[in-house]
Enzyme design. Structure first.
Site, PDB file in Angstrom:
ATOM      1  N   LEU A   1       1.131  -1.146   0.021  1.00 17.78           N
ATOM      2  CA  LEU A   1      -0.359   0.229   0.003  1.00 17.78           C
ATOM      3  C   LEU A   1       0.741   1.206   0.117  1.00 17.78           C
ATOM      4  CD1 LEU A   1      -2.963  -1.183   2.624  1.00 17.78           C
ATOM      5  CD2 LEU A   1      -2.577  -0.872   0.062  1.00 17.78           C
TER       6      LEU A   1
ATOM      7  N   ASP B   1       1.161  -3.188   5.476  1.00 17.10           N
ATOM      8  CA  ASP B   1       0.414  -2.774   5.210  1.00 17.10           C
ATOM      9  C   ASP B   1       0.843  -4.072   3.142  1.00 17.10           C
ATOM     10  OD1 ASP B   1       2.949  -1.707   4.730  1.00 17.10           O
ATOM     11  OD2 ASP B   1       1.724   0.763   3.566  1.00 17.10           O
TER      12      ASP B   1
END
Length: 195
Positions: free
Chosen positions: A78, A120
């Site tokens: 991300l 992430d």
């Protein structure tokens, strides 16, 4: 008459023992499933964890050496996720991660393994034929657009890199290394394009 009563009592006793045994077996099976879930899945996103990926990939790569099929390893990260935790709190960050996990599961087939690799970062391990290798970028671009649309408030996007077995590597560690490197190259290009 007395024998009939004894038979009936024995039948009732046997019925009670059977019910208790069934209940015990059901409880044991639930405990086994729970233990397996905890050992193979990430507790937040309910995606597979990296330990599961290692074991699964080893088996599949060995099998595919004989079959000669391609496997794509997609490393996803991300973009701009840290400010979500910093500015909105970890609870909000957890919601984002859960939503991204759901989007990943919905973007790939049931037989593809979607993993929360850490923080992430995510990995998708997918067996492919030649046509699907070319379609993969379209799937990932679509996923990238959905993530950007859904998390516009936070400015979140996703960068990814793909490595292909056996074309680029023949073991999991090298596949991850190559895909991770490609993902960071994409991330760098995106930052240059922003400036």
């Amino acid at each position: 008459m007395r024998a009939e009563i004894q038979v009936k009592l024995l039948e009732n006793l046997l019925d009670e023992i059977t019910k208790r045994y069934d209940s015990f077996i059901k409880e044991q099976n639930e405990k086994i499933e729970d233990t397996l879930e905890k050992a193979t899945k990430d507790p937040l996103t309910h995606l597979y964890n990296r330990e599961f990926l290692s074991e699964y990939a080893e088996k599949v790569l060995k099998e595919n050496r004989r079959k000669g099929e391609s496997i794509a390893l997609i490393f996803l990260d991300l973009d701009n996720f840290k400010p979500v935790n910093d500015n909105y709190g970890h609870e909000e960050g957890d919601k984002v991660l859960k939503n991204v996990a759901e989007m990943l599961k919905n973007s790939f087939r049931d037989q593809d393994i979607v993993v929360r690799y850490g923080g992430d970062e995510f990995i998708v391990f997918a067996q492919l034929n030649r046509v699907q290798v070319y379609e993969l970028n379209e799937v990932l671009k679509s996923l990238q657009n959905r993530i950007e649309d859904n998390f516009q408030k936070y400015g979140i996007s996703i960068s990814y890199g793909i490595s292909i077995y056996p074309l680029e590597a023949n073991n999991l560690e090298v596949l991850i290394y190559i895909a991770d490197k490609k993902m960071y190259e994409q991330k760098k290009r995106k930052k240059l394009d922003e400036n």
